[in-house]
Write an enzyme that holds these catalytic residues in place. Structure first.
Site, PDB file in Angstrom:
ATOM      1  CD  GLU A   1     -12.359   1.285  21.443  1.00  0.00           C
ATOM      2  OE1 GLU A   1     -11.745   0.927  20.416  1.00  0.00           O
ATOM      3  OE2 GLU A   1     -13.586   1.460  21.483  1.00  0.00           O
TER       4      GLU A   1
ATOM      5  NE  ARG B   1     -15.868  -2.201  16.192  1.00  0.00           N
ATOM      6  CZ  ARG B   1     -16.368  -1.148  16.844  1.00  0.00           C
ATOM      7  NH1 ARG B   1     -15.730  -0.610  17.867  1.00  0.00           N
ATOM      8  NH2 ARG B   1     -17.520  -0.636  16.502  1.00  0.00           N
TER       9      ARG B   1
ATOM     10  CE1 TYR C   1     -15.710  -1.476  21.106  1.00  0.00           C
ATOM     11  CE2 TYR C   1     -17.991  -2.092  20.807  1.00  0.00           C
ATOM     12  CZ  TYR C   1     -17.013  -1.133  20.798  1.00  0.00           C
ATOM     13  OH  TYR C   1     -17.344   0.165  20.498  1.00  0.00           O
TER      14      TYR C   1
ATOM     15  N   GLY D   1     -23.227   1.702  26.349  1.00  0.00           N
ATOM     16  CA  GLY D   1     -21.792   1.839  26.159  1.00  0.00           C
ATOM     17  C   GLY D   1     -21.129   0.473  26.049  1.00  0.00           C
TER      18      GLY D   1
ATOM     19  CG  ASP E   1     -21.243  -0.604  21.648  1.00  0.00           C
ATOM     20  OD1 ASP E   1     -21.438   0.084  22.670  1.00  0.00           O
ATOM     21  OD2 ASP E   1     -20.818  -0.126  20.594  1.00  0.00           O
TER      22      ASP E   1
HETATM   23  C1  DGY Z   1     -19.676   2.200  17.670  1.00  0.00           C
HETATM   24  O1  DGY Z   1     -19.901   2.713  16.576  1.00  0.00           O
HETATM   25  O2  DGY Z   1     -19.016   1.169  17.823  1.00  0.00           O
HETATM   26  C2  DGY Z   1     -20.131   2.844  18.864  1.00  0.00           C
HETATM   27  O3  DGY Z   1     -19.801   2.160  20.015  1.00  0.00           O
HETATM   28  C3  DGY Z   1     -21.588   3.119  18.809  1.00  0.00           C
HETATM   29  O4  DGY Z   1     -21.795   4.074  19.776  1.00  0.00           O
END
Ligand code: DGY
Length: 430
Positions: free
Chosen positions: A397, A206, A353, A171, A173
């Site tokens: 988020e 991201r 992120y 989770g 990432d």
């Molecule tokens: C994403 O696509 O960013 C997700 O976190 C993958 O689970």
């Protein structure tokens, strides 16, 4: 922080309920429209926590659709693709899980990896809202939850702690925890692809392209080996024992004992898992940083990371030898708690992120664990910060821990859910 007026609390409660309804696709919720158009595993379990605050029946349904996607071997996929959506990559065709022996026939299209197992924890909480009607629904979920926990212990617990086979499983990432394990292999042979996430969200928020190439390489590894647990264990270059997985499974196993007792089912097997997980947690302790860390199982090395997952031991139910000093330092360094990565570390990135931003779901687990352990000042500080972030910046988020800037997707399911189930003053009264 100023105390919120009753009118403001009502408005936030009602906005959170609106978001859950907005993201409801009929039996399951998406994390947010556009960026994440499918059912994600732990997002969905958190959604149940939110629904349980105002619609217990809908909370059960969320858990039921989630667990219905379980593979024959017990694995619960991290994404269930109920309907195709071109706005997300990688979709079902890239995962290629159809026909994988572990999956079994007749199941919903899905990814081939899992996510932190919080379902049992929120099943028990949902039951606590309404035991009379919940008994049958809890009983129906119990065998699936047992099978899920057994799968983790049989295929991921060789070090006692729980291993991930892909950064997405944690989770978290792009947490710096995975940097060295990711740098240890070249993503050769990755098929050409187009990212979709950066079309929805500012790329600075991201993961990088270097990360994405490796994410997709690992997906191709899984597809090429038919999503076989043994192939991952023997041959994948990436295998890291993760505190998020270890402590969420530890907590969920304690909650599963609670469920077994309600249902008059035996608890010995689950208690054995908890004992193994407790021993495994010790392998994640890093003397240098004074907290739990992740461990690369290919090299044996700890990653040297202080993250929000470093403080999940309390949520896991541990009481002795917890990282209180390190927690105090991180709390002192952060304007808003809990940053997903240590602000004093050069790898900290306030917007990117899982390399710095604050995540409400982690705050809920860390704070609840602290509260249960009697560290009420620290627990309350984290809850207050979460309230302030949501009040001032909406149900984003994640948030910049230095100035609260909302980041990633908006109208976010799990931020709304932890508001209703934990952060809101009305949740505290329930
Ligand atoms: C994403 O696509 O960013 C997700 O976190 C993958 O689970």
């Amino acid at each position: 922080m100023q105390t919120l007026t009753d009118t403001r609390v009502d408005a936030l409660d009602s906005e959170a309920r609106r978001i859950l309804r907005l993201n409801d696709r009929g039996g399951y919720t998406v994390p947010t429209d556009g960026l994440y158009p499918y059912q994600w595993n732990w997002d969905s379990a958190f959604a149940a926590l939110g629904f349980a605050a105002f619609d217990v029946d809908r909370a059960w349904t969320e858990l039921e659709t989630l667990m219905a996607g379980q593979w024959q071997n017990g694995m619960l996929p991290h994404i269930q693709f109920h309907q195709e959506d071109a706005g997300y990559f990688p979709g079902p065709g890239v995962w290629g899980t159809e026909g994988a022996p572990g999956k079994g026939a007749g199941r919903v299209a899905s990814s081939g990896i899992t996510q932190p197992p919080v379902a049992a924890s929120f099943a028990l909480r949902t039951y606590a809202k309404d035991g009379a009607t919940g008994q049958d629904r809890l009983r129906a979920l119990f065998p699936r939850l047992m099978k899920l926990h057994r799968w983790f212990m049989e295929s991921r617990a060789e070090s006692g702690a729980i291993a991930i086979v892909h950064p997405w499983e944690s989770g978290r990432d792009n947490a710096p925890d995975w940097d060295s394990a990711m740098a240890a292999f070249e993503p050769e042979g990755v098929e050409p692809y187009t990212r979709r996430d950066t079309g929805h969200v500012d790329p600075r928020m991201r993961p990088t392209k270097a990360d994405y190439d490796r994410y997709i390489w690992l997906v191709q590894f899984g597809r090429d080996t038919d999503w076989d647990d043994a192939a991952f264990a023997e041959r994948s270059p990436f295998r890291v024992a993760d505190p998020t997985m270890t402590f969420t499974l530890m907590r969920a196993s304690r909650d599963l004992v609670g469920i077994a007792r309600i249902l008059d089912e035996p608890t010995e097997e689950i208690e054995g898992w908890i004992t193994r997980l407790e021993a495994g947690a010790e392998t994640l302790w890093n003397e240098k940083t004074g907290c739990y860390d992740s461990r690369n199982l290919r090299t044996g090395e700890l990653s040297g990371c202080v993250s929000n997952a470093s403080f999940l031991g309390w949520w896991g139910g541990l009481r002795q030898g917890q990282p209180t000093e390190t927690l105090h330092r991180v709390l002192a360094d952060a304007r808003y708690a809990v940053p997903s990565f240590d602000p004093a570390d050069p790898r900290f990135d306030s917007l990117r992120y899982w390399r710095g931003p604050v995540w409400g779901v982690m705050n809920m687990m860390v704070s609840t664990g602290l509260h249960e352990a009697g560290l009420t000042d620290e627990a309350e500080r984290i809850r207050r910060d979460t309230v302030a972030l949501i009040d001032q910046n909406g149900f984003a988020e994640y948030f910049d821990p230095q100035d609260g800037t909302p980041a990633g997707g908006g109208t976010f399911t799990w931020t709304a859910a932890i508001w209703l189930g934990w952060a809101s003053p009305t949740a505290q009264e329930r």
